[in-house]
Write an enzyme that holds these catalytic residues in place. Sequence first.
Site, mmCIF file in Angstrom:
data_model
loop_
_atom_site.group_PDB
_atom_site.id
_atom_site.type_symbol
_atom_site.label_atom_id
_atom_site.label_comp_id
_atom_site.label_asym_id
_atom_site.label_seq_id
_atom_site.Cartn_x
_atom_site.Cartn_y
_atom_site.Cartn_z
ATOM 1 N N ASP A 1 -0.682 6.395 -5.652
ATOM 2 C CA ASP A 1 -1.433 5.149 -5.523
ATOM 3 C C ASP A 1 -0.576 4.058 -6.177
ATOM 4 O OD1 ASP A 1 -3.067 2.972 -5.798
ATOM 5 O OD2 ASP A 1 -4.714 4.038 -6.760
ATOM 6 N N LYS B 1 -3.065 -7.796 -4.060
ATOM 7 C CA LYS B 1 -2.651 -7.748 -5.473
ATOM 8 C C LYS B 1 -1.185 -8.138 -5.602
ATOM 9 C CE LYS B 1 -5.772 -3.865 -6.368
ATOM 10 N NZ LYS B 1 -6.877 -4.346 -7.180
ATOM 11 N N CYS C 1 -13.950 0.459 -11.776
ATOM 12 C CA CYS C 1 -13.855 1.490 -10.734
ATOM 13 C C CYS C 1 -13.141 2.733 -11.248
ATOM 14 C CB CYS C 1 -13.146 0.970 -9.481
ATOM 15 S SG CYS C 1 -13.973 -0.415 -8.732
HETATM 16 N N1 PMP Z 1 -5.973 1.866 -7.021
HETATM 17 C C1 PMP Z 1 -5.834 1.128 -8.117
HETATM 18 C C2 PMP Z 1 -5.039 1.665 -9.268
HETATM 19 C C3 PMP Z 1 -6.411 -0.152 -8.162
HETATM 20 O O1 PMP Z 1 -6.279 -0.885 -9.258
HETATM 21 C C4 PMP Z 1 -7.135 -0.621 -7.055
HETATM 22 C C5 PMP Z 1 -7.801 -1.998 -7.068
HETATM 23 N N2 PMP Z 1 -8.519 -2.286 -8.206
HETATM 24 C C6 PMP Z 1 -7.236 0.198 -5.939
HETATM 25 C C7 PMP Z 1 -6.643 1.422 -5.940
HETATM 26 C C8 PMP Z 1 -7.982 -0.228 -4.723
HETATM 27 O O2 PMP Z 1 -7.466 -1.378 -4.175
HETATM 28 P P1 PMP Z 1 -8.270 -2.125 -3.019
HETATM 29 O O3 PMP Z 1 -9.608 -2.476 -3.599
HETATM 30 O O4 PMP Z 1 -7.442 -3.301 -2.716
HETATM 31 O O5 PMP Z 1 -8.372 -1.171 -1.895
#
Ligand code: PMP
Length: 414
Positions: free
Chosen positions: A203, A229, A369
């Site tokens: 990831d 991001k 999250c």
């Molecule tokens: N993995 C990590 C480590 C993240 O920080 C995030 C976003 N907070 C995501 C996955 C998911 O990204 P997105 O919401 O843009 O799909």
Amino acid sequence: RNGMELAREELAKKLKEDFPIFKTGSFAYLDNAATTQKPKQVLEAMEHYYHAENANPLRGLYELSLKATEAYEEAREAVAKFLNAKESAEIIFVRNATEGLNLIAYTYGRAFLQEGDEIMLPVSEHHSNFIPWQQLAKEKGLKLHFLEPNEEGIITEESFRAVLNPKVKLVAMAQVSNVLGNIQDIKLFAKLTHEIGAVFVCDGAQSVPHTKVDVQDLDVDFLAFSGHKLYAPMGIGAVYGKKELLEKMPPFLFGGEMIEYVTKEGATWAELPHKFEAGTVNVGGAVGLTAAISYLDKVGFSFIEEREAELCAYLMEGMEKIPHVHIVGSKDPKRHHGIVTFTIDGVHPHDIAAIFNSNQVCVRAGHHCAQPLMKFLGTPSTTRVSLGLYNTKEDVDAFLAALKTIRGVMGYGE
Ligand code: PMP
């Protein structure tokens, strides 16, 4: 060294001028791990696309459609170069990292993992790199092993080797944690994973914006990231996958553009990468992503890394002087990649974020999250400050000034 720092501070101020949103008011934007602001170069490229080149790509044979197709495929080339993929067919456009990780779990996971197989992942993963594997495990009867980070937020080689066994068929891991900010030794873990014949899913959502990521050097099998991001618009992201794996994987979504031939009885699939891109694609977003990548190329990762590390050091030094403030994870700013998560004795993060908001400071509060990580850390929620390439000492000063007042505002004496 001070001279260099000053020059970098000046450059950050100049870069900030490229971002129109900062002209709309006076605020310190310190929630860059959630999403970054967009430079005018990205906005202008997208505007140009919609003004002069918009059409449904890949299907029309007229001039505009060919232009749209060209713009879209240029974006794929740009991402391939950015990640140092061997070829652009290894880049699949998706909406975001979440969709990318789901694509891997739904296609690779459902086709190639079987009952009794095992998956390893850190307990610190974002839900996007956690739930797809958890649900896959429930559906197929797989065993999940959760790796626990040490006090620095690091998965050690020893703890990885202690769990690794021939039944493991897939390892999923974020290169940089969105809570702890630390970087994992992905190259080592990918190598150990390959030694037992398993695949490694990375990831890259929080690493790709902060450090040079080279998928061939890391030798990961898959990597997913989000454009938003990375100073690009929302709604565009990518998955890198090794061609030999992508080729043998079934499609993710079915529909237009992803087929070779369809009859009443069945269908065959288009060549890579189109097999994984059903329906009308996001060309405007892809154009924005190309512009963001060329913006980052100009700024350079050596600037980004040095700048974020020194601003992070300034931030953490300031935080450490304030009583009752506790930084989660490593005390070394170099390990944070611009992400610092903290708690304040006796104050709930939602109150903390509300007080920052009334001081025009944007930070994130909650579980980020990553609820299994919060449980592991023994706290339901925390507050997170995260830096981008345009943040200045002034932003950090505004944050620190507000931070100093919080316990007082909540009615605590010293
Ligand atoms: N993995 C990590 C480590 C993240 O920080 C995030 C976003 N907070 C995501 C996955 C998911 O990204 P997105 O919401 O843009 O799909």
